[in-house]
Enzyme design. Structure first.
Site, PDB file in Angstrom:
ATOM      1  N   SER A  24       5.220  -3.985   1.400  1.00 50.17           N
ATOM      2  CA  SER A  24       6.379  -4.332   0.571  1.00 50.17           C
ATOM      3  C   SER A  24       7.351  -5.242   1.312  1.00 50.17           C
ATOM      4  O   SER A  24       7.423  -5.245   2.551  1.00 50.17           O
ATOM      5  CB  SER A  24       7.116  -3.055   0.141  1.00 50.17           C
ATOM      6  OG  SER A  24       6.254  -2.213  -0.560  1.00 50.17           O
TER       7      SER A  24
HETATM    8  N1  SAM Z   1       4.450   1.616   1.038  1.00 52.80           N
HETATM    9  C1  SAM Z   1       3.521   0.603   1.419  1.00 52.80           C
HETATM   10  C2  SAM Z   1       3.832  -0.036   2.729  1.00 52.80           C
HETATM   11  O1  SAM Z   1       4.831   0.335   3.364  1.00 52.80           O
HETATM   12  O2  SAM Z   1       3.050  -0.889   3.135  1.00 52.80           O
HETATM   13  C3  SAM Z   1       3.352  -0.461   0.364  1.00 52.80           C
HETATM   14  C4  SAM Z   1       2.599   0.052  -0.766  1.00 52.80           C
HETATM   15  S1  SAM Z   1       1.718  -1.128  -1.726  1.00 52.80           S
HETATM   16  C5  SAM Z   1       2.996  -2.083  -2.412  1.00 52.80           C
HETATM   17  C6  SAM Z   1       1.255  -0.007  -3.033  1.00 52.80           C
HETATM   18  C7  SAM Z   1       0.186   0.987  -2.637  1.00 52.80           C
HETATM   19  O3  SAM Z   1       0.110   1.965  -3.655  1.00 52.80           O
HETATM   20  C8  SAM Z   1      -1.192   0.378  -2.491  1.00 52.80           C
HETATM   21  O4  SAM Z   1      -1.708   0.647  -1.229  1.00 52.80           O
HETATM   22  C9  SAM Z   1      -1.986   1.077  -3.596  1.00 52.80           C
HETATM   23  O5  SAM Z   1      -3.340   1.295  -3.266  1.00 52.80           O
HETATM   24  C10 SAM Z   1      -1.224   2.373  -3.724  1.00 52.80           C
HETATM   25  N2  SAM Z   1      -1.443   3.091  -4.976  1.00 52.80           N
HETATM   26  C11 SAM Z   1      -1.514   2.624  -6.256  1.00 52.80           C
HETATM   27  N3  SAM Z   1      -1.755   3.626  -7.120  1.00 52.80           N
HETATM   28  C12 SAM Z   1      -1.830   4.770  -6.379  1.00 52.80           C
HETATM   29  C13 SAM Z   1      -2.084   6.146  -6.682  1.00 52.80           C
HETATM   30  N4  SAM Z   1      -2.347   6.590  -7.931  1.00 52.80           N
HETATM   31  N5  SAM Z   1      -2.064   7.030  -5.669  1.00 52.80           N
HETATM   32  C14 SAM Z   1      -1.839   6.641  -4.384  1.00 52.80           C
HETATM   33  N6  SAM Z   1      -1.616   5.356  -4.035  1.00 52.80           N
HETATM   34  C15 SAM Z   1      -1.611   4.432  -5.015  1.00 52.80           C
END
Ligand code: SAM
Length: 235
Positions: free
Chosen positions: A68
């Site tokens: 992010s």
């Molecule tokens: N917090 C992260 C960081 O500091 O790098 C950024 C997160 S990224 C924008 C969004 C993440 O949410 C992705 O890795 C994606 O695979 C995960 N994601 C999406 N749907 C999800 C779910 N149902 N359960 C867990 N993770 C999920």
């Protein structure tokens, strides 16, 4: 992982510049800025992209996901309003950067990722970086973690279209959830506060963009089907 983690003068200089950018934007407290000054964001990107690590932008990581934008991490962390010792659930481990910022602030972090490859890579990196206290979980964030609930805080770091009821159930009385919410690409940054008797209050704090909050995990096809998640409507 054989990659060497090196924090050079140059990295430190770039990091301090990012901290100044965030300070100028007046998004978060001094404690959160201190976390940004200490958590080495370039460790979360491939070495070839180290120069991108301290720009205030989101950046691609493995499995078509993103780390992010620092401003967004600062805002979500500020809205979460944590104090030391709290239990925090993060949905969307991704690179692990947000989890490290929270851990630096002294909270107990539980973080869930649905992409097995990211879960494994990030779990390894967090240990290597010296954050073994962060509990990484592989699974579907819609289910939260009944095993470790209730949580004082829940932070969703992917873009949701609804407020998952199961996560609200796992939020402790007096708890706060931060969730990027809405239809389409541009989400509202929503803060949900749960009163001591369970009453939910919603406030909106600008707009943001996130990769989608998907249902199921990528390692278990049968869970990816049309499983329905109950949701809460606070409109
Ligand atoms: N917090 C992260 C960081 O500091 O790098 C950024 C997160 S990224 C924008 C969004 C993440 O949410 C992705 O890795 C994606 O695979 C995960 N994601 C999406 N749907 C999800 C779910 N149902 N359960 C867990 N993770 C999920």
């Amino acid at each position: 992982m054989s990659r060497k983690l090196i924090d050079s003068h140059r990295h430190r200089g770039l990091r301090m510049h990012l901290v100044k950018t965030l300070r100028d934007k007046n998004l978060c407290s001094r404690e959160i800025l201190e976390a940004f000054a200490n958590v080495k964001r370039h460790y979360f990107l491939d070495d070839a992209f180290a120069d991108w690590a301290y720009k205030d932008t989101a950046f691609p990581i493995d499995a078509d996901q993103t780390i992010s934008q620092p401003s967004t991490v600062a805002l979500q962390t500020e809205l979460l309003n944590v104090t030391r010792g709290m239990k925090v659930l993060e949905v969307g481990t991704g690179s692990g950067f947000q989890a490290c910022i929270l851990s630096y602030l002294g909270v107990k972090v539980y973080t869930i990722e649905r992409q097995r490859r990211l879960f494994e890579k990030t779990s390894e990196l967090l240990i290597e970086m010296g954050y073994p206290q962060i509990r990484t979980l592989y699974g579907d964030g819609y289910a939260g973690s009944p095993r470790f609930a209730p949580f004082d805080r829940i932070i969703i770091t992917c873009g949701a279209t609804t407020i998952p009821e199961e996560l609200i159930n796992q939020l402790a009385p007096g708890g706060i959830m931060i969730i990027p919410l809405g239809e389409g690409d541009v989400k509202k940054m929503v803060k949900i506060t749960k009163g001591m008797k369970g009453k939910l209050t919603k406030t909106v704090h600008g707009t943001c963009r996130f990769v989608p909050f998907l249902s199921g995990t990528n390692g278990h096809k049968q869970q990816q089907s049309s499983k329905r998640n109950n949701y809460i409507n606070l409109d």
